[in-house]
Design an enzyme around this catalytic site. Structure first.
Site, short mmCIF file in Angstrom:
data_model
loop_
_atom_site.label_atom_id
_atom_site.label_comp_id
_atom_site.label_asym_id
_atom_site.label_seq_id
_atom_site.Cartn_x
_atom_site.Cartn_y
_atom_site.Cartn_z
N CYS A 65 22.38 -0.29 27.44
CA CYS A 65 21.73 -0.50 28.87
C CYS A 65 22.08 -1.58 29.36
O CYS A 65 21.63 -2.08 30.44
CB CYS A 65 20.03 -0.39 28.49
SG CYS A 65 19.74 -1.76 27.55
N ASN B 15 24.24 -7.95 27.97
CA ASN B 15 24.38 -9.13 28.50
C ASN B 15 23.94 -10.24 27.67
O ASN B 15 24.57 -11.49 27.50
CB ASN B 15 23.29 -9.00 29.78
CG ASN B 15 23.54 -8.14 30.66
OD1 ASN B 15 24.46 -7.16 30.43
ND2 ASN B 15 22.72 -7.77 31.78
N ASP B 16 22.73 -10.18 26.73
CA ASP B 16 22.25 -11.06 26.05
C ASP B 16 22.96 -11.10 24.79
O ASP B 16 23.09 -12.34 24.30
CB ASP B 16 20.78 -11.04 25.83
CG ASP B 16 19.76 -11.45 26.71
OD1 ASP B 16 20.54 -12.54 27.55
OD2 ASP B 16 18.62 -11.36 26.99
N ARG C 11 10.99 -0.54 28.40
CA ARG C 11 11.11 -1.92 27.55
C ARG C 11 9.89 -2.71 27.57
O ARG C 11 9.28 -2.85 28.95
CB ARG C 11 12.43 -2.92 28.13
CG ARG C 11 12.30 -4.28 27.11
CD ARG C 11 13.61 -5.16 27.42
NE ARG C 11 13.17 -5.60 28.86
CZ ARG C 11 14.05 -6.32 29.87
NH1 ARG C 11 15.01 -6.54 29.48
NH2 ARG C 11 13.54 -6.99 31.00
N ARG D 175 25.26 -17.46 30.65
CA ARG D 175 25.61 -16.15 31.49
C ARG D 175 25.75 -16.61 33.01
O ARG D 175 26.23 -15.77 33.82
CB ARG D 175 24.90 -14.88 31.23
CG ARG D 175 23.44 -15.32 31.54
CD ARG D 175 22.47 -14.05 30.93
NE ARG D 175 22.29 -12.73 31.83
CZ ARG D 175 21.44 -11.98 31.82
NH1 ARG D 175 20.53 -11.95 30.95
NH2 ARG D 175 21.60 -10.85 32.39
N ARG E 158 12.32 -2.04 33.17
CA ARG E 158 11.71 -3.41 33.05
C ARG E 158 10.41 -3.55 33.61
O ARG E 158 10.14 -3.10 34.75
CB ARG E 158 12.62 -4.41 33.65
CG ARG E 158 14.22 -4.46 33.00
CD ARG E 158 15.01 -5.34 34.06
NE ARG E 158 16.31 -5.44 33.68
CZ ARG E 158 17.24 -4.87 34.22
NH1 ARG E 158 17.11 -4.04 35.16
NH2 ARG E 158 18.60 -4.93 33.76
N GLU F 158 19.99 -7.20 21.06
CA GLU F 158 20.76 -8.41 21.78
C GLU F 158 20.70 -9.57 21.06
O GLU F 158 21.19 -10.45 21.78
CB GLU F 158 19.76 -8.29 23.06
CG GLU F 158 18.19 -8.42 22.97
CD GLU F 158 17.35 -8.35 24.02
OE1 GLU F 158 18.13 -8.38 25.36
OE2 GLU F 158 16.06 -8.23 23.87
#
Length: 559
Positions: free
Chosen positions: A484, A436-437, A323, A447, A287, A413
């Site tokens: 990921c 996650n997203d 990313r 979330r 990130r 995502e």
């Protein structure tokens, strides 16, 4: 008293409960000031700046994703719209502290109503507000207890990133919160620290302060006043689990020798050392927001090159997936013009969408990445966030090729990207699934909300269907598809993801050893059967149970 929540960071924690309930009292309604309004406005703005500076300083010390979260909070404390509202309230005769309280309340209502990324930040505003009011009124800043002779179990309705980011295993034995989900900030930070954690644990704050508590971050069980034998048994089980896991070394692979590279999620330079210590074979998600947040000027190309080269050099010959900047929404950039008002910024200009509005920021980052890769033996792969269409993928890939970058990919995502994965894969070299997203957008479930943790469950069959669609498209295209998102941090789910066809898995360094051991204990055929059984189940709980029935190697590992 036994409670149960969602275990989000494995391990056993035991110690006296510290109930974090302290809040700065609400300033009285009708509070006014004496003197000039300009002086009162300046007092409020100075307090905001002080709190922003403290949050940014904590972010610098914390590093990694925790640092990224705190720097985003620092920017929220100095939001121009918030300052305008506070000044307006002071002009109406409100004292600075009441003006701050009123303005944050309005801001919070707006964010909470938006949901998604910005909705997640509504709770963070309460902490920022209390800190500013504490500065204005000379009260004690909200925060954690002074460390005692033994680590304590931190119990709270929710935890502010400003508090949790600088904790260590030496001071806290475990986290227990009533709010939060598997992908909340508390969960992410707990895993990064290697601290057991349970979230979405109803009535946790009803525990008596000081009572001894046993927390199982794997099962989600929270037990008050455990007996000495309870503690000993839990610790013995945890020790045996760690010993069994530690026996498995080397690169990730299944029992029958199918290679599955295990990579690390990295939030900044400070996380690289932990990734190496955990035996990561590379970086699956680097990130880059830490370079940009909390700054009035964009990072210099030389500064970016240094950070990227350090990550590449740490894994000579290994993959490093970077990313590109994922800003916007809850991570605004102070050096860019504020975006036009959006009815729902959580669904607005984020990730690659922001790049299209400010291509100069992307071009500088891509050039810095290309320069770093040219002088390193690490294998650089670059991917963009929040890509929804093949056209967006084509645009980003063309920009990467113009910068002479060897490998361009995109994050999956957004459900639309999974549904149309063949079209996206025709434009890029690889894809990486951010579960996650993907779960958050698939189920329209914030979330951070403990009440919706069931929908955020990584075992939801609909989420597995989207993963399967993407992996199938990648296999047909002959291109890699990694995962990921935090789903890969669950050892049983890791086996399922491999069974679905994921080519790499990336996760927090702390959970890499358990995943390595889980894969080593099962054949690829067992992983495929587990994946099929999970997808055929009607509910998340049944999907998990069905998968585990095909994964007998988990039990001896205590997973």
């Amino acid at each position: 008293m036994n409670l149960r929540g969602v275990g989000v960071s494995p391990g056993i924690g035991h110690g006296p409960a510290y109930i974090l309930t302290t809040r700065v009292p609400e300033p009285p309604e009708g509070a006014t000031y004496t003197g000039e309004s300009d002086q009162e406005k300046e007092r409020a703005v100075s307090a905001l700046a002080q709190v922003a500076g403290e949050l940014e300083s904590r972010g610098d010390r914390a590093g990694g994703e925790a640092g990224e979260i705190l720097k985003a909070q620092a920017l929220m404390a100095e939001d121009p719209g918030l300052i305008v509202k506070i000044r307006s309230c002071v002009e109406q005769g409100m004292a600075a502290e009441r003006a701050v309280y009123e303005s944050f309340g309005k801001y919070r209502e707006v964010l909470a109503g938006l949901g998604g990324y910005l909705g997640e930040r509504a709770a963070d505003l309460d902490d920022i507000r209390d800190r500013v009011i504490a500065v204005l009124t000379g009260q004690v800043m909200p925060g954690l207890p002074t460390p005692g002779p033994e680590p304590y179990v931190l119990v709270a309705h929710d935890l502010a990133p400003a508090d949790t980011a600088l904790l260590s295993r030496e001071t806290v034995a475990a986290f227990v919160t009533e709010q939060g989900g598997p992908t909340s900030h508390t969960a992410i930070i707990a895993r990064a620290l290697g601290v057991p954690a349970v979230v979405a644990c109803a009535a946790a704050t009803t525990l008596t302060a000081g009572v001894r508590v046993l927390v199982d971050g794997t099962s989600g069980e929270v037990r008050a006043q455990p007996t000495a034998s309870d503690v000993a048994q839990a610790q013995n089980v945890a020790s045996a689990r760690q010993e069994a896991i530690a026996q498995v070394r080397g690169p990730g692979r299944t029992q029958d020798g199918v290679a599955v590279p295990l990579l690390a999620n990295v939030g900044g330079p400070g996380d690289v050392e932990a990734a190496l210590a955990a035996g990561a074979e590379g970086i699956g998600l680097y990130r880059t927001e830490f370079l940009y947040l909390g700054r009035r000027q964009p990072p210099r190309p030389e500064e970016q090159e240094e950070a990227y080269r350090a990550a590449l050099d740490a894994f000579p010959g290994g993959p490093v997936v970077v990313r590109t900047l994922d800003a916007g929404a809850d991570k605004p950039l102070a050096f860019l013009p504020p975006p036009a008002p959006e009815p729902n910024p959580a669904l607005g200009e984020r990730g690659v969408r922001l790049f299209r509005r400010h291509p100069e920021v992307m071009e500088t980052q891509l050039d810095a990445l290309a320069t770093a890769a040219a002088g390193s033996s690490g294998r650089l792969h670059v991917m963009a966030a929040m890509v929804a269409t093949a056209e967006e993928a084509r645009w980003f890939a063309a920009a990467c090729r113009s910068a002479d970058l060897p490998s361009a990919g995109v994050m999956i995502e957004v459900p639309a990207a999974a549904l149309r994965a063949p079209g996206l894969l025709a434009e890029v070299d690889f894809v990486s699934i951010g579960t996650n997203d993907l779960a958050q957008y698939c189920f329209a479930a914030d979330r951070e909300l403990g009440a919706l943790s069931e929908l955020q469950d990584r075992w939801q069959p609909a989420l597995l269907d989207l993963v399967a669609m993407t992996v199938s498209a990648a296999r047909a295209a002959g291109k890699p598809c990694g995962v990921c998102g935090e789903a890969a941090a669950d050892p049983a789910m890791a086996c399922v993801l491999v069974g679905l066809g994921a080519t790499t898995l990336s996760m927090s360094p702390a959970v890499l050893p358990a995943t390595r051991a889980a894969l080593a204990g099962h054949t690829m055929e067992q992983c495929r059967f587990a994946a099929q059984a999970a997808r055929e189940a009607p509910t998340a709980a049944q999907a998990r149970a069905a998968a585990r029935a095909h994964l007998p190697g988990l039990a001896p590992l205590g997973l």
